[in-house]
Design a protein around this motif. Structure first.
Motif, mmCIF file in Angstrom:
data_model
loop_
_atom_site.group_PDB
_atom_site.id
_atom_site.type_symbol
_atom_site.label_atom_id
_atom_site.label_comp_id
_atom_site.label_asym_id
_atom_site.label_seq_id
_atom_site.Cartn_x
_atom_site.Cartn_y
_atom_site.Cartn_z
ATOM 1 N N ALA A 162 -0.167 -0.694 5.006
ATOM 2 C CA ALA A 162 -0.697 0.676 5.110
ATOM 3 C C ALA A 162 -1.974 0.833 4.297
ATOM 4 C CB ALA A 162 0.373 1.661 4.654
ATOM 5 N N ARG A 219 -6.081 0.861 4.758
ATOM 6 C CA ARG A 219 -7.135 0.936 5.766
ATOM 7 C C ARG A 219 -8.352 0.087 5.379
ATOM 8 N NH1 ARG A 219 -8.942 5.809 8.381
ATOM 9 N NH2 ARG A 219 -8.246 7.077 6.658
ATOM 10 N N VAL A 233 -6.076 -8.324 -0.637
ATOM 11 C CA VAL A 233 -5.023 -7.536 -1.289
ATOM 12 C C VAL A 233 -3.987 -8.459 -1.945
ATOM 13 C CG1 VAL A 233 -3.141 -5.888 -0.860
ATOM 14 C CG2 VAL A 233 -5.338 -5.622 0.340
ATOM 15 N N LYS A 282 2.644 2.857 -9.803
ATOM 16 C CA LYS A 282 2.646 3.731 -8.628
ATOM 17 C C LYS A 282 3.796 3.345 -7.694
ATOM 18 C CE LYS A 282 -0.367 5.709 -5.117
ATOM 19 N NZ LYS A 282 -1.710 5.758 -4.525
ATOM 20 N N GLN A 300 1.252 12.541 8.246
ATOM 21 C CA GLN A 300 2.352 12.386 7.264
ATOM 22 C C GLN A 300 3.340 13.536 7.345
ATOM 23 O OE1 GLN A 300 2.958 14.379 4.398
ATOM 24 N NE2 GLN A 300 4.545 13.055 3.519
ATOM 25 N N PHE A 303 3.331 3.893 14.492
ATOM 26 C CA PHE A 303 3.312 5.022 13.547
ATOM 27 C C PHE A 303 1.914 5.576 13.246
ATOM 28 C CE2 PHE A 303 7.098 2.482 12.233
ATOM 29 C CZ PHE A 303 8.082 3.413 12.529
ATOM 30 N N ASN A 304 0.948 5.391 14.166
ATOM 31 C CA ASN A 304 -0.410 5.867 13.851
ATOM 32 C C ASN A 304 -0.784 7.150 14.595
ATOM 33 O OD1 ASN A 304 -0.563 4.344 16.341
ATOM 34 N ND2 ASN A 304 -2.780 4.588 16.191
ATOM 35 N N ASN A 321 0.210 7.709 1.184
ATOM 36 C CA ASN A 321 1.026 8.702 1.912
ATOM 37 C C ASN A 321 1.939 8.071 2.954
ATOM 38 O OD1 ASN A 321 0.281 11.435 0.937
ATOM 39 N ND2 ASN A 321 -1.768 10.640 1.369
ATOM 40 N N MET A 322 1.394 7.133 3.712
ATOM 41 C CA MET A 322 2.198 6.502 4.771
ATOM 42 C C MET A 322 3.271 5.597 4.172
ATOM 43 S SD MET A 322 1.349 7.543 7.747
ATOM 44 C CE MET A 322 1.707 6.353 9.025
ATOM 45 N N GLY A 323 2.863 4.755 3.246
ATOM 46 C CA GLY A 323 3.800 3.805 2.656
ATOM 47 C C GLY A 323 4.946 4.515 1.949
ATOM 48 N N GLY A 355 0.838 -1.201 0.000
ATOM 49 C CA GLY A 355 0.000 0.000 0.000
ATOM 50 C C GLY A 355 0.869 1.246 0.000
ATOM 51 N N THR A 356 1.194 1.708 -1.203
ATOM 52 C CA THR A 356 2.058 2.888 -1.306
ATOM 53 C C THR A 356 1.199 4.132 -1.460
ATOM 54 O OG1 THR A 356 3.888 1.576 -2.162
ATOM 55 C CG2 THR A 356 3.958 3.929 -2.649
ATOM 56 N N ARG A 369 -1.331 -1.536 -5.962
ATOM 57 C CA ARG A 369 -2.224 -2.255 -6.879
ATOM 58 C C ARG A 369 -1.724 -2.074 -8.302
ATOM 59 N NH1 ARG A 369 -8.223 -0.713 -4.743
ATOM 60 N NH2 ARG A 369 -7.286 1.313 -4.410
ATOM 61 N N ASN A 382 -2.460 1.606 10.770
ATOM 62 C CA ASN A 382 -3.782 2.092 10.360
ATOM 63 C C ASN A 382 -4.605 2.685 11.494
ATOM 64 O OD1 ASN A 382 -3.835 1.247 7.457
ATOM 65 N ND2 ASN A 382 -3.280 -0.679 8.440
HETATM 66 N N1 LIG Z 1 -1.745 9.946 6.179
HETATM 67 C C1 LIG Z 1 -1.524 10.110 7.463
HETATM 68 O O1 LIG Z 1 -1.163 11.218 7.905
HETATM 69 C C2 LIG Z 1 -1.670 8.945 8.409
HETATM 70 C C3 LIG Z 1 -1.103 9.038 9.683
HETATM 71 C C4 LIG Z 1 -1.203 7.953 10.568
HETATM 72 C C5 LIG Z 1 -1.877 6.800 10.162
HETATM 73 N N2 LIG Z 1 -2.456 6.758 8.908
HETATM 74 C C6 LIG Z 1 -3.184 5.531 8.548
HETATM 75 O O2 LIG Z 1 -2.412 4.826 7.598
HETATM 76 C C7 LIG Z 1 -3.269 4.159 6.663
HETATM 77 C C8 LIG Z 1 -2.881 4.595 5.256
HETATM 78 O O3 LIG Z 1 -3.063 5.983 5.172
HETATM 79 P P1 LIG Z 1 -2.535 6.818 3.932
HETATM 80 O O4 LIG Z 1 -2.641 8.243 4.320
HETATM 81 O O5 LIG Z 1 -1.259 6.282 3.448
HETATM 82 O O6 LIG Z 1 -3.679 6.521 2.885
HETATM 83 P P2 LIG Z 1 -3.685 6.818 1.333
HETATM 84 O O7 LIG Z 1 -2.665 7.828 0.989
HETATM 85 O O8 LIG Z 1 -5.102 7.070 0.977
HETATM 86 O O9 LIG Z 1 -3.216 5.420 0.738
HETATM 87 C C9 LIG Z 1 -4.023 4.296 0.901
HETATM 88 C C10 LIG Z 1 -3.360 3.125 0.226
HETATM 89 O O10 LIG Z 1 -4.238 2.015 0.338
HETATM 90 C C11 LIG Z 1 -4.328 1.395 -0.941
HETATM 91 N N3 LIG Z 1 -5.602 0.706 -1.075
HETATM 92 C C12 LIG Z 1 -6.837 1.179 -0.785
HETATM 93 N N4 LIG Z 1 -7.761 0.225 -1.019
HETATM 94 C C13 LIG Z 1 -7.091 -0.858 -1.479
HETATM 95 C C14 LIG Z 1 -7.480 -2.146 -1.911
HETATM 96 N N5 LIG Z 1 -8.762 -2.511 -1.919
HETATM 97 N N6 LIG Z 1 -6.518 -2.993 -2.317
HETATM 98 C C15 LIG Z 1 -5.226 -2.636 -2.337
HETATM 99 N N7 LIG Z 1 -4.785 -1.413 -1.939
HETATM 100 C C16 LIG Z 1 -5.717 -0.549 -1.523
HETATM 101 C C17 LIG Z 1 -4.199 2.529 -1.906
HETATM 102 O O11 LIG Z 1 -3.837 2.025 -3.161
HETATM 103 P P3 LIG Z 1 -4.093 2.852 -4.518
HETATM 104 O O12 LIG Z 1 -3.042 3.921 -4.535
HETATM 105 O O13 LIG Z 1 -3.935 1.820 -5.558
HETATM 106 O O14 LIG Z 1 -5.486 3.424 -4.434
HETATM 107 C C18 LIG Z 1 -3.104 3.355 -1.229
HETATM 108 O O15 LIG Z 1 -1.839 2.837 -1.523
HETATM 109 C C19 LIG Z 1 -4.708 4.526 7.047
HETATM 110 O O16 LIG Z 1 -5.256 3.513 7.824
HETATM 111 C C20 LIG Z 1 -4.529 5.799 7.882
HETATM 112 O O17 LIG Z 1 -5.554 5.938 8.843
HETATM 113 C C21 LIG Z 1 -2.352 7.788 8.028
#
Ligand SMILES: NC(=O)c1ccc[n+]([C@@H]2O[C@H](COP(=O)([O-])OP(=O)(O)OC[C@H]3O[C@@H](n4cnc5c(N)ncnc54)[C@H](OP(=O)(O)O)[C@@H]3O)[C@@H](O)[C@H]2O)c1
Length: 225
Positions: free
Chosen positions: A65, A67, A74, A35, A130, A125-126, A10-12, A7-8, A31, A90
């Motif tokens: 990463a 949610r 996956v 990307k 970011q 890391f939750n 924002n976090m990844g 899951g690349t 996916r 997450n």
């Molecule tokens: N961003 C933050 O500041 C932050 C901080 C702390 C914790 N978190 C937690 O970390 C987790 C990820 O957050 P994020 O900000 O990185 O989210 P994000 O940027 O929206 O990225 C979500 C990732 O999940 C993938 N994904 C979604 N549905 C999928 C599926 N059905 N199969 C395969 N891959 C799928 C997306 O792939 P695609 O690119 O292909 O859509 C994307 O790589 C969440 O649970 C969030 O609550 C986030």
């Protein structure tokens, strides 16, 4: 260490880049393999891009990463995670108006561990946004920001503590995976501070130990009644 990012987003992307900078071998999975490749190009340091399956296969440590989607939806096979350290960063979705229900009965991390029972799940890391990673490792390390760690596998927790420390955080042991219920609630709280109370994305939450009071001029702690 070989690290696979499943899951690349924002976090990844952010954690993967930081670990690549520290000399780890990183494969960004997505996916859409393009990307993953884009993140690898941004990371440099020999990082690779590919699919989520390839990342899960590649890493000794996996960042999960995504949610709300379980690994079996996956990955072609979750058996590839057996014996591996799987970091769960997450948080649950924020409800309208930050009106969270009662403290959860099962954390996302415990649920993930039940879906991949042979993996060594570590919550981490939750509790910051970011944007905080953008400060890593300097000047972040001057601010002693906690990464709260929960796991039933002490060695796995130690591995993730090392990865947190290398990128400028203070690993903060929170005991077993069950403690993720509290740590995920901290994630809810800090997002409320960031968004609901408009403190912005650099607000975070840490544990600090203060120097002991030497004179106890308030009489010290007395037995409660
Ligand atoms: N961003 C933050 O500041 C932050 C901080 C702390 C914790 N978190 C937690 O970390 C987790 C990820 O957050 P994020 O900000 O990185 O989210 P994000 O940027 O929206 O990225 C979500 C990732 O999940 C993938 N994904 C979604 N549905 C999928 C599926 N059905 N199969 C395969 N891959 C799928 C997306 O792939 P695609 O690119 O292909 O859509 C994307 O790589 C969440 O649970 C969030 O609550 C986030």
């Amino acid at each position: 260490m070989r690290i696979g990012i499943v899951g690349t987003g924002n976090m990844g992307r952010s954690l993967g880049i930081l670990w690549a900078e520290q000399g780890h071998e990183v494969l960004f999975g997505a996916r859409d393999a393009d990307k993953g490749a884009q993140a690898a190009e941004l990371a440099g340091h020999g990082a690779q891009g590919g699919t989520d399956d390839e990342a899960a296969q590649f890493g000794d440590v996996i960042l999960y990463a995504i949610r709300g989607v379980e690994p079996s939806a996956v990955l072609s096979s979750t058996a590839v995670l057996d014996g591996k350290v799987v970091i769960d960063c997450n948080n649950r979705e924020i409800p309208e108006g930050y009106a969270f229900g009662p403290l959860m009965e099962e954390s996302l991390a415990e649920k993930l561990a039940s879906q991949i029972p042979q993996a060594r799940v570590v919550k981490a890391f939750n509790t910051f946004a970011q944007e905080v990673f953008e400060l890593s490792p300097e000047p972040l390390k001057d601010h002693a920001v906690s990464v709260f760690l929960c796991s039933d596998d002490a060695d796995a927790k130690q591995v993730v503590a090392g990865l947190a420390e290398q990128i400028g955080f203070v690993p903060t042991d929170c005991g077993p995976l069950r403690s993720a219920r509290m740590v995920e609630a901290l994630g809810d709280f800090i997002r409320f501070m960031i968004g609901g109370m408009k403190r912005g994305p650099y607000a975070t939450i840490s544990v600090h130990e203060l120097p002991e009071a030497t004179d106890r001029r308030l009489g010290g702690r007395q037995p409660g009644s």
